[in-house]
Design an enzyme around this catalytic site. Structure first.
Site, PDB file in Angstrom:
ATOM      1  N   ASP A   1       0.807  -1.214   0.000  1.00  0.00           N
ATOM      2  CA  ASP A   1       0.000   0.000   0.000  1.00  0.00           C
ATOM      3  C   ASP A   1       0.840   1.263   0.000  1.00  0.00           C
ATOM      4  O   ASP A   1       0.329   2.340  -0.332  1.00  0.00           O
ATOM      5  CB  ASP A   1      -0.981  -0.023   1.173  1.00  0.00           C
TER       6      ASP A   1
ATOM      7  N   GLU B   1      -5.854   4.082  -0.576  1.00  0.00           N
ATOM      8  CA  GLU B   1      -4.679   3.253  -0.286  1.00  0.00           C
ATOM      9  C   GLU B   1      -3.832   3.872   0.826  1.00  0.00           C
ATOM     10  O   GLU B   1      -3.190   3.161   1.599  1.00  0.00           O
ATOM     11  CB  GLU B   1      -3.833   3.065  -1.548  1.00  0.00           C
TER      12      GLU B   1
ATOM     13  N   HIS C   1      -5.042   2.760   4.074  1.00  0.00           N
ATOM     14  CA  HIS C   1      -4.562   1.415   4.394  1.00  0.00           C
ATOM     15  C   HIS C   1      -3.166   1.480   5.015  1.00  0.00           C
ATOM     16  O   HIS C   1      -2.884   0.792   6.002  1.00  0.00           O
ATOM     17  CB  HIS C   1      -4.540   0.539   3.142  1.00  0.00           C
TER      18      HIS C   1
ATOM     19  N   TYR D   1      -1.897   0.173   8.938  1.00  0.00           N
ATOM     20  CA  TYR D   1      -0.844  -0.739   9.383  1.00  0.00           C
ATOM     21  C   TYR D   1      -0.005  -0.090  10.480  1.00  0.00           C
ATOM     22  O   TYR D   1       0.415  -0.758  11.428  1.00  0.00           O
ATOM     23  CB  TYR D   1       0.026  -1.164   8.196  1.00  0.00           C
TER      24      TYR D   1
ATOM     25  N   GLU E   1     -10.127  -3.079  -1.348  1.00  0.00           N
ATOM     26  CA  GLU E   1      -9.315  -3.719  -2.388  1.00  0.00           C
ATOM     27  C   GLU E   1     -10.187  -4.438  -3.417  1.00  0.00           C
ATOM     28  O   GLU E   1      -9.836  -4.509  -4.600  1.00  0.00           O
ATOM     29  CB  GLU E   1      -8.313  -4.695  -1.764  1.00  0.00           C
TER      30      GLU E   1
ATOM     31  N   HIS F   1     -11.147  -1.806  -5.783  1.00  0.00           N
ATOM     32  CA  HIS F   1     -10.019  -1.446  -6.651  1.00  0.00           C
ATOM     33  C   HIS F   1      -9.805  -2.522  -7.719  1.00  0.00           C
ATOM     34  O   HIS F   1      -9.500  -2.214  -8.873  1.00  0.00           O
ATOM     35  CB  HIS F   1      -8.744  -1.266  -5.820  1.00  0.00           C
TER      36      HIS F   1
END
Length: 376
Positions: A85, A116, A119, A123, A239, A242
């Site tokens: 990402d 993205e 994302h 993390y 995702e 996407h």
């Protein structure tokens, strides 16, 4: 062809191709050549979420109690997802925006890239909530050969397109000597670079995340690392959108009726695209082997994951007109569908917080200063 952020040439955008036409000047959405991109934009905006909405306090305890080999699986997947990402948060914008010709597609690419970045932030949110020194994790991503080897393959197609596009904008078509290197620039080769880049991105969205997804959901099936699983479920939902977008882009390019001027390119690149998917599938199997080198986890092991990779590879390739290379016909981990298809899941709120709602909106941190105005 010199690139400009605002072309003064008046044009009818309904007659422009998706790529390599006149650059977008007015971002107008009252008329659209391909309405699918407007629908994708609206859907992505409706999905908006923030990682901080998910409480990970219980995950910290769960992580400390995991055996060492499961900690390896969990952390390694986070490292790899961070890499993916990080690339996807910037590369679609850099590679595709300078050559896009439709406002609805331009806005979709920007919306896609922005999601993205959420994302990537997720993390970081997960890692700093379960590990006392997050820098140890992030610093290892570049040094980890198992991750770096795959990064080269992912970045290559983006980099090739970005480089040739830059030359095309600066020098135009023809033969040029750049820094002592002879380079031939023509639109056919540029379209080929674009097509291979789109195939590579499609494979990334279609296959590369799913080993990590499966592991995260397998932990949650055992009621471990459930906060992480809620975040990963939101990421998986994005995702899937996407992936749908890249499939639509490719299938529009394949159709001669759309006059995109790319159907010959797709035929020319057929073999390379087929082998690209096989290579991605093989890399993910190697990754599964790396994850489980010290032991399996309940409900999941290297062999099962390898079968799952083959299963989804068949489906993804078929979706863009490529033949299925593997014999496997059924999903070896059918329970994962309840995580990937959100409508299938109904959770009792008293048992666990529901990821389909905004949660964690209240700041649960309390300091001594918060009690200064209280009187007994």
């Amino acid at each position: 062809m010199t690139y400009t952020t605002f072309s003064k040439n008046k044009n009818n955008q309904l007659y422009e191709p998706m790529f390599f036409g006149q650059s977008v000047n007015i971002s107008r959405y009252d008329q659209q050549k391909y309405e699918i991109f407007e629908k994708l934009i609206e859907k992505q905006l409706s999905f908006f979420w923030r990682p901080e909405e998910v409480d990970l306090s219980r995950d910290y305890i769960d992580f400390q109690n995991l055996p060492q080999h499961e900690k390896h699986i969990f952390v390694s997947n986070l490292k790899y997802q961070t890499l993916l990402d990080s690339i996807q948060g910037r590369s679609p914008n850099i590679a595709l925006l300078p050559i896009v010709s439709l406002p609805e597609l331009e806005t979709w690419i920007e919306t896609w890239s922005f999601s993205e970045t959420i994302h990537s932030r997720s993390y970081t949110h997960i890692i700093r909530n379960i590990i006392n020194t997050p820098s140890l994790i992030f610093d290892d991503i570049i040094d980890n050969k198992n991750i770096a080897n795959r990064a080269k393959d992912i970045a290559k197609y983006y980099d090739d397109l970005i480089e040739l596009t830059s030359y095309w904008h600066l020098f135009g078509e023809g033969k040029h000597t750049i820094n002592g290197k002879k380079i031939k620039i023509d639109l056919h080769e540029l379209k080929k670079k674009l097509y291979l880049c789109l195939i590579s991105v499609n494979a990334l969205e279609a296959i590369r995340f799913y080993v990590s997804f499966a592991c995260s959901f397998a932990f949650a099936e055992r009621e471990k690392m459930e906060g992480n699983a809620k975040i990963i479920r939101l990421i998986a939902r994005d995702e899937a959108l996407h992936l749908t977008s890249t499939q639509h882009i490719l299938n529009i390019l394949h159709n001669d009726k759309n006059n995109e001027g790319m159907s010959d390119i797709s035929k020319e690149c057929y073999e390379e695209c087929y082998h690209l998917f096989i290579r991605v599938s093989d890399q993910e199997k190697i990754w599964a082997k790396y994850l489980f080198q010290n032991g399996s986890m309940l409900g999941l092991n290297q062999e099962i994951l390898s079968q799952y990779i083959e299963y989804i590879t068949n489906i993804r390739m078929k979706a863009i007109g490529l033949p299925s290379p593997f014999k496997i016909l059924s999903n070896p981990i059918p329970w994962i569908n309840s995580w990937l298809i959100s409508d299938n899941v109904q959770v009792a709120p008293q048992e666990i917080s529901v990821s389909s709602y905004l949660i964690g909106q209240i700041n649960s941190e309390i300091n001594d200063s918060d009690f200064e105005k209280f009187k007994l």
